[in-house]
Design an enzyme around this catalytic site. Sequence first.
Site, PDB file in Angstrom:
ATOM      1  N   GLN A 210      36.629 -36.079  -6.098  1.00  0.00           N
ATOM      2  CA  GLN A 210      37.931 -35.405  -6.017  1.00  0.00           C
ATOM      3  C   GLN A 210      38.661 -35.836  -4.735  1.00  0.00           C
ATOM      4  O   GLN A 210      39.871 -36.028  -4.742  1.00  0.00           O
ATOM      5  CB  GLN A 210      37.741 -33.879  -6.039  1.00  0.00           C
ATOM      6  CG  GLN A 210      39.041 -33.094  -6.174  1.00  0.00           C
ATOM      7  CD  GLN A 210      39.752 -33.307  -7.515  1.00  0.00           C
ATOM      8  OE1 GLN A 210      39.114 -33.524  -8.539  1.00  0.00           O
ATOM      9  NE2 GLN A 210      41.081 -33.268  -7.501  1.00  0.00           N
ATOM     10  N   ALA A 231      44.461 -31.733  -7.540  1.00  0.00           N
ATOM     11  CA  ALA A 231      43.985 -30.713  -6.604  1.00  0.00           C
ATOM     12  C   ALA A 231      43.378 -31.371  -5.375  1.00  0.00           C
ATOM     13  O   ALA A 231      42.787 -32.442  -5.464  1.00  0.00           O
ATOM     14  CB  ALA A 231      42.936 -29.844  -7.281  1.00  0.00           C
ATOM     15  N   SER A 236      39.555 -28.059  -6.947  1.00  0.00           N
ATOM     16  CA  SER A 236      39.695 -28.477  -8.343  1.00  0.00           C
ATOM     17  C   SER A 236      38.683 -27.750  -9.230  1.00  0.00           C
ATOM     18  O   SER A 236      37.503 -27.657  -8.902  1.00  0.00           O
ATOM     19  CB  SER A 236      39.461 -29.981  -8.477  1.00  0.00           C
ATOM     20  OG  SER A 236      39.407 -30.323  -9.850  1.00  0.00           O
ATOM     21  N   HIS A 238      37.554 -28.935 -11.797  1.00  0.00           N
ATOM     22  CA  HIS A 238      36.603 -29.942 -12.272  1.00  0.00           C
ATOM     23  C   HIS A 238      35.337 -29.954 -11.418  1.00  0.00           C
ATOM     24  O   HIS A 238      34.279 -30.350 -11.884  1.00  0.00           O
ATOM     25  CB  HIS A 238      37.261 -31.319 -12.303  1.00  0.00           C
ATOM     26  CG  HIS A 238      38.257 -31.451 -13.424  1.00  0.00           C
ATOM     27  ND1 HIS A 238      37.872 -31.715 -14.721  1.00  0.00           N
ATOM     28  CD2 HIS A 238      39.604 -31.305 -13.455  1.00  0.00           C
ATOM     29  CE1 HIS A 238      38.951 -31.752 -15.498  1.00  0.00           C
ATOM     30  NE2 HIS A 238      40.022 -31.498 -14.758  1.00  0.00           N
ATOM     31  N   ASP A 245      39.182 -32.164 -19.436  1.00  0.00           N
ATOM     32  CA  ASP A 245      40.460 -32.705 -19.885  1.00  0.00           C
ATOM     33  C   ASP A 245      40.217 -33.400 -21.215  1.00  0.00           C
ATOM     34  O   ASP A 245      39.304 -34.232 -21.331  1.00  0.00           O
ATOM     35  CB  ASP A 245      40.997 -33.722 -18.873  1.00  0.00           C
ATOM     36  CG  ASP A 245      41.351 -33.067 -17.545  1.00  0.00           C
ATOM     37  OD1 ASP A 245      41.619 -31.848 -17.541  1.00  0.00           O
ATOM     38  OD2 ASP A 245      41.353 -33.778 -16.522  1.00  0.00           O
ATOM     39  N   GLU A 291      49.817 -28.843 -17.992  1.00  0.00           N
ATOM     40  CA  GLU A 291      48.704 -29.710 -18.390  1.00  0.00           C
ATOM     41  C   GLU A 291      48.147 -29.264 -19.742  1.00  0.00           C
ATOM     42  O   GLU A 291      47.173 -28.512 -19.794  1.00  0.00           O
ATOM     43  CB  GLU A 291      47.576 -29.665 -17.341  1.00  0.00           C
ATOM     44  CG  GLU A 291      47.969 -30.239 -15.988  1.00  0.00           C
ATOM     45  CD  GLU A 291      46.760 -30.473 -15.075  1.00  0.00           C
ATOM     46  OE1 GLU A 291      45.621 -30.207 -15.495  1.00  0.00           O
ATOM     47  OE2 GLU A 291      46.987 -30.938 -13.947  1.00  0.00           O
ATOM     48  N   HIS A 294      44.153 -29.633 -20.140  1.00  0.00           N
ATOM     49  CA  HIS A 294      43.103 -29.095 -19.256  1.00  0.00           C
ATOM     50  C   HIS A 294      42.606 -27.736 -19.769  1.00  0.00           C
ATOM     51  O   HIS A 294      43.334 -26.746 -19.765  1.00  0.00           O
ATOM     52  CB  HIS A 294      43.663 -28.971 -17.833  1.00  0.00           C
ATOM     53  CG  HIS A 294      42.684 -28.438 -16.820  1.00  0.00           C
ATOM     54  ND1 HIS A 294      42.095 -29.218 -15.841  1.00  0.00           N
ATOM     55  CD2 HIS A 294      42.192 -27.180 -16.629  1.00  0.00           C
ATOM     56  CE1 HIS A 294      41.292 -28.463 -15.100  1.00  0.00           C
ATOM     57  NE2 HIS A 294      41.338 -27.221 -15.565  1.00  0.00           N
TER      58      HIS A 294
HETATM   59 ZN   LIG Z   1      41.903 -31.233 -15.588  1.00  0.00          ZN
END
Ligand SMILES: [Zn+2]
Length: 324
Positions: A210, A231, A236, A238, A245, A291, A294
């Site tokens: 990230q 992010a 994030s 993630h 995603d 998004e 996501h």
């Molecule tokens: Zn994402």
Amino acid sequence: MKRRRKRVKVNYKNLFILIFVVAVLCFLVFLIFKKFNTSDSDNKNDNNKSNVVSDEVKDHLKDLGYSNSDIEVINSKVKKDDILSMENKNDNLVKYLGVKYFHIENIDRYDKYMDEENVSAEQAIMEVNIGIDKPFYTDIKTIDNPNDLLVLVNKYNALPSGYVPSDLIQVEGERMQREAGEAMLKMVEAIRNDGLTLNLLSGYRSEEKQTDLYTDYAASDGKEKADTYSARPRHSEHETGLAMDVSDGWYLEEYFEDTPEFDWLQKNAYKYGYILRYKKDKVYESGYVYEPWHYRYVGVEVATIIHNEDLTFEEYYVKYKGLY
Ligand SMILES: [Zn+2]
């Protein structure tokens, strides 16, 4: 005369029946009243403190300029100490008290936000509780429960440095936390069984990954723009292994919202415990561009509430987890 006496005689019988029926009814009413009265007095005992306005509270609020009806409301919803520490009349206070997730500690911020943003009391309270009256990435809290499936990661809440989820599993070419990953595989199977295509493009990312991503984006687009779609490290979802995603193809683009795959996810993702995290009409709230790709795992129960009430995850936190 004769006829009249006869009629009275016949009515004695009916009268007796009538008295009997009335007596039974009275007894029933007495039982019901007794029951009602008992539970009512129980309630009164519970609320005793807040229902009685002490002279001290009453005088103080009167001096500040509140009406008798306002005093009743304020007394029933605000702690005595908080009332006594009020120094000025607040014209919004009674309106605020009608909102369940009002917190008196934030009252100055609500006032300021309502003035500046020209929003309702309810919206001001919601958004201030989320924290968006402050610039993004200010007043950052380090999350102390990063392993919680409901962990809230956003621009005000950062994962602890070096955090790595403990139970990552392979989910097609990506990785996710076990429970989220297993749910994702079920969801993917279901959507494909309906004849649609869903590719999993990005799941778990390490803090290092990230960091690299954000640094690259910031270098090419500048920090301000990068912040709208990427992010900062530790911020994030993630990095929790709870987000994925997805796409019908190989790119993450806004066109995805016009696909039957997106439509399917809108209708069904919550049944697998997933929510669309960054909504189109809530860009100002999340600080991220829309998004449609996501998805975040929160479990079926919470996803269902969020779906039914059309909330963001932050709004869910304010309404159900006491975030403020
Ligand atoms: Zn994402």
